[in-house]
Design a protein around this motif. Structure first.
Motif, PDB file in Angstrom:
ATOM      1  N   VAL A  79       1.327  -1.240   0.273  1.00  0.00           N
ATOM      2  CA  VAL A  79      -0.212   0.276   0.144  1.00  0.00           C
ATOM      3  C   VAL A  79       1.136   1.452   0.042  1.00  0.00           C
ATOM      4  N   ILE A  80       1.818   0.857   0.746  1.00  0.00           N
ATOM      5  CA  ILE A  80       2.895   2.514   1.437  1.00  0.00           C
ATOM      6  C   ILE A  80       3.529   2.457  -0.407  1.00  0.00           C
ATOM      7  N   GLU A  81       4.142   1.515  -1.331  1.00  0.00           N
ATOM      8  CA  GLU A  81       4.317   1.320  -2.210  1.00  0.00           C
ATOM      9  C   GLU A  81       4.055   2.321  -3.467  1.00  0.00           C
ATOM     10  N   PHE A  82       2.702   1.951  -3.689  1.00  0.00           N
ATOM     11  CA  PHE A  82       1.620   1.997  -4.656  1.00  0.00           C
ATOM     12  C   PHE A  82       1.151   3.976  -4.330  1.00  0.00           C
ATOM     13  N   SER A  83       1.712   4.051  -3.017  1.00  0.00           N
ATOM     14  CA  SER A  83       0.398   5.717  -2.545  1.00  0.00           C
ATOM     15  C   SER A  83       2.244   6.607  -3.065  1.00  0.00           C
ATOM     16  N   ASP A  84       3.385   6.101  -2.572  1.00  0.00           N
ATOM     17  CA  ASP A  84       4.140   7.457  -3.634  1.00  0.00           C
ATOM     18  C   ASP A  84       4.584   8.836  -2.845  1.00  0.00           C
ATOM     19  N   LEU A  85       4.518   8.472  -1.501  1.00  0.00           N
ATOM     20  CA  LEU A  85       4.126   9.070  -0.405  1.00  0.00           C
ATOM     21  C   LEU A  85       5.814   9.942  -0.320  1.00  0.00           C
ATOM     22  N   THR A  86       5.224  11.292   0.105  1.00  0.00           N
ATOM     23  CA  THR A  86       6.458  12.095   0.052  1.00  0.00           C
ATOM     24  C   THR A  86       6.385  12.789   1.334  1.00  0.00           C
ATOM     25  N   LYS A  87       7.203  13.863   1.798  1.00  0.00           N
ATOM     26  CA  LYS A  87       6.840  14.546   2.920  1.00  0.00           C
ATOM     27  C   LYS A  87       6.105  15.951   2.582  1.00  0.00           C
ATOM     28  N   ASP A  88       5.566  15.841   1.245  1.00  0.00           N
ATOM     29  CA  ASP A  88       5.333  17.214   0.936  1.00  0.00           C
ATOM     30  C   ASP A  88       3.528  17.020   0.228  1.00  0.00           C
ATOM     31  N   ASP A  89       3.145  15.550   0.838  1.00  0.00           N
ATOM     32  CA  ASP A  89       1.923  14.745   1.104  1.00  0.00           C
ATOM     33  C   ASP A  89       1.191  15.558   3.326  1.00  0.00           C
ATOM     34  N   CYS A  90      -0.137  15.510   2.408  1.00  0.00           N
ATOM     35  CA  CYS A  90      -1.170  15.281   3.322  1.00  0.00           C
ATOM     36  C   CYS A  90      -2.049  13.583   3.433  1.00  0.00           C
ATOM     37  N   VAL A  91      -1.718  12.812   4.080  1.00  0.00           N
ATOM     38  CA  VAL A  91      -2.787  11.797   3.296  1.00  0.00           C
ATOM     39  C   VAL A  91      -3.936  11.895   4.748  1.00  0.00           C
ATOM     40  N   VAL A  92      -5.247  11.428   4.231  1.00  0.00           N
ATOM     41  CA  VAL A  92      -6.326  11.323   4.649  1.00  0.00           C
ATOM     42  C   VAL A  92      -6.645   9.283   4.678  1.00  0.00           C
ATOM     43  N   GLU A  93      -7.160   9.280   5.952  1.00  0.00           N
ATOM     44  CA  GLU A  93      -6.870   8.125   5.897  1.00  0.00           C
ATOM     45  C   GLU A  93      -8.297   7.745   6.705  1.00  0.00           C
ATOM     46  N   ILE A  94      -9.362   6.555   6.044  1.00  0.00           N
ATOM     47  CA  ILE A  94     -10.510   6.492   6.903  1.00  0.00           C
ATOM     48  C   ILE A  94     -10.625   5.057   7.462  1.00  0.00           C
ATOM     49  N   GLY A  95     -10.490   5.118   8.725  1.00  0.00           N
ATOM     50  CA  GLY A  95     -10.826   4.390   9.048  1.00  0.00           C
ATOM     51  C   GLY A  95      -9.492   3.814   9.750  1.00  0.00           C
ATOM     52  N   THR A  96      -8.962   4.017  10.810  1.00  0.00           N
ATOM     53  CA  THR A  96      -7.618   4.543  11.627  1.00  0.00           C
ATOM     54  C   THR A  96      -7.046   2.878  12.263  1.00  0.00           C
ATOM     55  N   GLY A  97      -8.804   2.182  12.983  1.00  0.00           N
ATOM     56  CA  GLY A  97      -8.410   0.906  13.341  1.00  0.00           C
ATOM     57  C   GLY A  97      -7.571   0.291  14.263  1.00  0.00           C
ATOM     58  N   MET A  98      -6.602  -0.645  14.111  1.00  0.00           N
ATOM     59  CA  MET A  98      -5.445  -0.493  14.945  1.00  0.00           C
ATOM     60  C   MET A  98      -4.160   0.089  14.921  1.00  0.00           C
ATOM     61  N   GLY A  99      -4.096   1.036  13.725  1.00  0.00           N
ATOM     62  CA  GLY A  99      -3.546   1.905  13.744  1.00  0.00           C
ATOM     63  C   GLY A  99      -1.749   1.321  12.941  1.00  0.00           C
ATOM     64  N   ASN A 100      -2.344   0.143  12.308  1.00  0.00           N
ATOM     65  CA  ASN A 100      -1.121  -0.850  11.576  1.00  0.00           C
ATOM     66  C   ASN A 100      -0.783   0.669   9.879  1.00  0.00           C
ATOM     67  N   LEU A 101      -1.559   0.898   8.873  1.00  0.00           N
ATOM     68  CA  LEU A 101      -1.444   1.269   8.272  1.00  0.00           C
ATOM     69  C   LEU A 101      -1.134   3.040   8.673  1.00  0.00           C
ATOM     70  N   THR A 102      -1.385   3.775   9.803  1.00  0.00           N
ATOM     71  CA  THR A 102      -1.457   4.903  10.143  1.00  0.00           C
ATOM     72  C   THR A 102       0.018   4.671   9.880  1.00  0.00           C
ATOM     73  N   TYR A 120       6.517   8.068   6.026  1.00  0.00           N
ATOM     74  CA  TYR A 120       6.521   8.278   4.220  1.00  0.00           C
ATOM     75  C   TYR A 120       6.059   9.418   4.125  1.00  0.00           C
ATOM     76  N   GLY A 121       5.076  10.382   4.539  1.00  0.00           N
ATOM     77  CA  GLY A 121       4.147  11.143   4.434  1.00  0.00           C
ATOM     78  C   GLY A 121       4.704  12.258   5.181  1.00  0.00           C
ATOM     79  N   GLY A 122       4.338  13.622   4.849  1.00  0.00           N
ATOM     80  CA  GLY A 122       3.938  14.963   5.887  1.00  0.00           C
ATOM     81  C   GLY A 122       3.014  15.080   6.835  1.00  0.00           C
ATOM     82  N   GLU A 123       1.906  14.838   6.592  1.00  0.00           N
ATOM     83  CA  GLU A 123       0.942  15.156   7.679  1.00  0.00           C
ATOM     84  C   GLU A 123      -0.286  14.367   7.570  1.00  0.00           C
ATOM     85  N   VAL A 124      -1.460  13.786   8.395  1.00  0.00           N
ATOM     86  CA  VAL A 124      -1.471  12.203   8.045  1.00  0.00           C
ATOM     87  C   VAL A 124      -2.762  13.015   8.734  1.00  0.00           C
ATOM     88  N   LEU A 125      -4.061  12.682   8.214  1.00  0.00           N
ATOM     89  CA  LEU A 125      -5.057  13.110   9.005  1.00  0.00           C
ATOM     90  C   LEU A 125      -5.816  11.638   8.609  1.00  0.00           C
TER      91      LEU A 125
END
Length: 264
Positions: free
Chosen positions: A21-44, A50-55
């Protein structure tokens, strides 16, 4: 956890899939990422690395408190114990306007359609969407003109994004284990997408037509307009709703809107 199961929350625990999932996302520190469903925080946690800010949004208060405590050392994670479908997302995104916006999430399957509509209809052109969805739902999102699985959401989503199936995920990658397999969809913005007004106009028209999807366009149009007008505009009226291309849907909605505007 019981409340989370009721809400369709199946937490992704397979490290290899999380890394995909992270590989496909091509995240950089210039990205603000929205995650829907934190769950247990494994992806968070990966998103914060890898990202800049995470909501990240989690409606379950127990999971929210658990992940808030476990990931509290990550200053770039912003936790919201709110229903994503009810939040004013534009207001939440406003302080992060210098970033590129992405959505990366294992979304709750029970409300997938509503989430996709919200992502699509707010006036933000996401630079990337990487979403884990139920396999059958993914097939609908990717369905092309003429395919039986095509639905109104397929049409309007493909108008704004190119959708690619990147990876199939077995049900054993989640806890609790769902009854279905999943897919990761990677969605990239089109160079010249229709505006939100056009998207909404097509959505309303398609939703009405798909209620009688086995009827030909000519029969669906007859109570509204002379079908020959549409045929002369290059839209084959012998087609059924699932057969129309995205451009044909846009043109059809334009003609019907113009017809209403000139009515006495």
């Amino acid at each position: 956890m019981l409340d989370s199961i009721k809400l369709g929350q199946n937490c992704l625990i397979n490290t290899g899939v999380l890394e995909k999932v992270i590989e496909f996302s091509d995240l950089t520190k210039d990205d603000c990422v929205v995650e829907i469903g934190t769950g247990m925080g494994n992806l968070t946690g990966y998103l914060a690395q890898y990202g800049g800010e995470v909501l990240t949004f989690e409606i379950d208060p127990i999971l929210y408190q658990k992940t808030l405590q476990e990931l509290s050392s990550n200053s770039n994670i912003h936790f919201f114990n709110q229903d994503f479908l009810k939040v004013d997302l534009l207001q939440i995104l406003a302080p992060f306007s210098k970033y590129s916006f992405k959505v990366v999430a294992n979304i709750p399957y029970s409300i997938s359609t509503a989430i996709w509509y919200k992502i699509l209809q707010i006036p933000v052109l996401w630079t990337r969407l990487v979403l884990m969805v139920q396999k059958e739902f993914g097939q609908k999102i990717m369905a092309q003109p003429g395919e039986k699985k095509r639905v109104p959401l397929s049409i309007i989503f493909q108008m704004r994004y190119q959708v690619q199936q990147r990876f199939e995920v077995s049900r054993g990658s989640f806890r609790p284990m769902p009854r279905v397999d999943s897919v990761i969809l990677k969605c990239l913005p089109r160079a010249y997408p229709p505006d939100i007004n056009t998207i909404n106009r097509v959505a309303n028209l398609a939703q009405g037509f798909f209620k009688q999807k086995r009827k030909k366009i000519s029969n669906l149009l007859r109570p509204i307009i002379d079908p020959l007008i549409i045929n002369d505009a290059g839209i084959p009226i012998t087609k059924r709703p699932e057969d129309l291309t995205n451009l044909e849907w846009i043109r059809l909605s334009e003609i019907l809107t113009q017809t209403k505007e000139v009515e006495p």
